[in-house]
Enzyme design. Structure first.
Site, PDB file in Angstrom:
ATOM      1  N   SER A   1       0.802  -1.237   0.000  1.00 21.04           N
ATOM      2  CA  SER A   1       0.000   0.000   0.000  1.00 21.04           C
ATOM      3  C   SER A   1       0.827   1.276   0.000  1.00 21.04           C
ATOM      4  CB  SER A   1      -0.931   0.030   1.213  1.00 21.04           C
ATOM      5  OG  SER A   1      -2.090  -0.699   0.936  1.00 21.04           O
TER       6      SER A   1
ATOM      7  N   LYS B   1       0.445   3.467  -2.979  1.00 19.81           N
ATOM      8  CA  LYS B   1      -0.772   4.242  -3.262  1.00 19.81           C
ATOM      9  C   LYS B   1      -0.554   5.750  -3.369  1.00 19.81           C
ATOM     10  CE  LYS B   1      -3.713   0.601  -1.500  1.00 19.81           C
ATOM     11  NZ  LYS B   1      -4.343  -0.015  -0.333  1.00 19.81           N
TER      12      LYS B   1
ATOM     13  N   TYR C   1      -2.820  -2.946 -10.510  1.00 17.26           N
ATOM     14  CA  TYR C   1      -2.824  -2.644  -9.065  1.00 17.26           C
ATOM     15  C   TYR C   1      -2.073  -3.728  -8.290  1.00 17.26           C
ATOM     16  CZ  TYR C   1      -4.418  -2.368  -4.262  1.00 17.26           C
ATOM     17  OH  TYR C   1      -4.429  -2.333  -2.897  1.00 17.26           O
TER      18      TYR C   1
ATOM     19  N   TYR D   1      -4.736   4.050   7.598  1.00 21.02           N
ATOM     20  CA  TYR D   1      -6.021   3.349   7.686  1.00 21.02           C
ATOM     21  C   TYR D   1      -6.907   4.000   8.758  1.00 21.02           C
ATOM     22  CZ  TYR D   1      -2.771  -0.012   5.577  1.00 21.02           C
ATOM     23  OH  TYR D   1      -1.807  -0.594   4.817  1.00 21.02           O
TER      24      TYR D   1
ATOM     25  N   VAL E   1       1.094  -3.586   3.913  1.00 22.05           N
ATOM     26  CA  VAL E   1       1.041  -4.872   4.631  1.00 22.05           C
ATOM     27  C   VAL E   1       2.337  -5.660   4.507  1.00 22.05           C
ATOM     28  CG1 VAL E   1      -1.460  -5.228   4.628  1.00 22.05           C
ATOM     29  CG2 VAL E   1      -0.097  -6.060   2.721  1.00 22.05           C
TER      30      VAL E   1
END
Ligand code: GLN
Length: 415
Positions: free
Chosen positions: A77, A80, A201, A253, A271
């Site tokens: 992530s 992103k 992705y 998050y 992660v």
């Protein structure tokens, strides 16, 4: 795919900055920071839970590291914010914001997070991130991924490789992401076939980085879009600020609020156990430790950044309470009432306030006298400071005659 012309050699210095980071790392290693290595992507479960590294790169382009900062792992992530940045750069802020919100949704990374119009709320969790990937130009998924890999490589300052095993493992098991992409397609947030967004992705998440790469990517945001190691402008300063703003509210998050209170640095976790953090105008920091807390953030990564933030004074809101004065000296000739205020260094809004106040106070104390503002030693002046000083000197309504000495810095006013 555009490649980075020449590999840039990175010099690691053995100096007190490394030592200070190594001390923090060792302290955190000895502490109790329970966590579990992610296994919902089966290949990630093979990560070494003891691996622990940290790297920092300054806006001057100097690299520092401690522990396993050269151990490769998948970016996950942390990709992103950088793909989002590429989309913003390619399409412009308005076009991207029409399709993806900028709200800290308070959801987990895989939350079903759409606003009432069907737009993903947060670009840094999966629903918004898959749409961001779809916005990168390309006739198909392969071309889209090639553009993403090239773009992320420019942030890192070297060509990033794909971990085929992690990619294949996620592609085979990423059913929830398939569902999120299908939902986004149903709301028309996603406007290309699901697989053409999902495959690139999954691949972007499986790009291999180490903590130093992550720090370079972070400092490129911190330095207003210029990679200080390669010297290349990767994105505009406007996009860099936009991405850092979103990371400030959305990067961790559903722990983003607690993170801002305790660490206060724009950041994004993955992660794979990585965290990228960027202190604007200062440092990019990369951390790697695979065991995750219950929110999915690296446990030791959070702890080490908490320690660094408090010990190295990195909290975004940790601004100087008593800023350095821009007035180097102030002398009034008692016989004429003439005052010379000698200014120095960087003059911003708060600094100019003191200058204006002092000029008016001294000028008004003796009617008919002159206040000279000597700008010879000013190194930088903000737009608002230049405007206010010009007003002060040109508007007779203030009742004080102000003249500037060496006002060349006023014209340069960069920001
Ligand atoms: N590839 C992962 C996923 O989409 C990335 C998630 C993460 O790092 N939080 O599930």
């Amino acid at each position: 795919m555009s490649r980075i012309a020449e590999p840039v050699s990175v010099e690691f210095t053995d100096n007190p900055v490394d030592a200070a980071m190594a001390r923090v790392l060792d302290d955190v290693r000895r502490g109790d920071h329970p966590g579990t290595v992610a296994d919902y992507i089966p290949q990630l479960a093979t990560a070494d839970p003891e691996a622990f590294g940290i790297a920092a790169v300054s806006v001057h382009g100097h690299s520092y590291g401690a522990g396993d900062y050269r151990t490769p792992f998948t970016i996950q992530s942390m990709s992103k914010p950088f793909v989002y940045a590429l989309a913003l750069q390619e399409l412009g802020v308005d076009a991207v914001c029409e399709r993806i919100g900028v709200e800290p949704s308070g959801e987990a990374f895989n939350g079903i997070s759409f606003d009432p119009s069907g737009r993903p709320e947060n670009p840094l969790i999966n629903a918004g991130a898959i749409v961001a990937t779809s916005l990168i130009g390309g006739v198909d998924g392969a071309e889209r991924f090639a553009a993403i890999r090239a773009g992320l490589s420019r942030f890192a300052g070297r060509d990033l490789e794909l971990d085929e095993a992690v990619y294949a493992s996620e592609a085979a098991t990423g059913h929830r992401n398939l569902a999120l992409a299908a939902l986004a397609r149903s709301t028309e947030a996603l406007r290309i076939p699901v697989d053409e967004a999902l495959d690139p992705y999954f691949r972007q998440c499986a790009l291999l980085v180490d903590a130093h790469d992550v720090a370079v990517m972070g400092v490129t945001l911190a330095a207003g879009g210029i990679n200080p190691i390669t010297g290349e402008r990767v994105i505009s300063a406007e996009v860099a600020r936009h991405v850092l703003s979103v990371m400030t509210g959305c990067g961790m998050y559903d722990r983003s609020g607690a993170w801002m209170v305790s660490v206060g640095i724009p950041a994004k976790s993955g992660v794979g156990g990585g965290i990228v953090a960027a202190t604007p105008g200062e440092y990019g920091i990369g951390v790697f430790s695979p065991p995750l807390d219950e929110a999915g953030n690296s446990s030791r990564g959070v702890a080490v950044l908490q320690r660094m933030s408090s010990e190295f004074g990195l909290h975004l809101l940790n601004r100087p309470i008593n800023p350095v004065s821009s007035v180097a000296s102030a002398e009034t000739d008692p016989s004429t009432g003439r005052t010379v205020l000698r200014l120095r260094g960087e003059v911003d809004f708060v600094a100019v306030e003191e200058v204006v106040h002092e000029a008016l106070r001294r000028g008004r104390a003796c009617s008919g006298s002159t206040v000279v503002l000597d700008l010879t030693d000013v190194t930088r002046i903000s737009t608002v400071a230049a405007y206010l000083l010009t007003q002060l000197a040109s508007d007779v309504g203030y009742g004080v005659r102000v003249v500037m000495q060496d006002p060349s810095s006023l014209c340069a006013a960069p920001s």
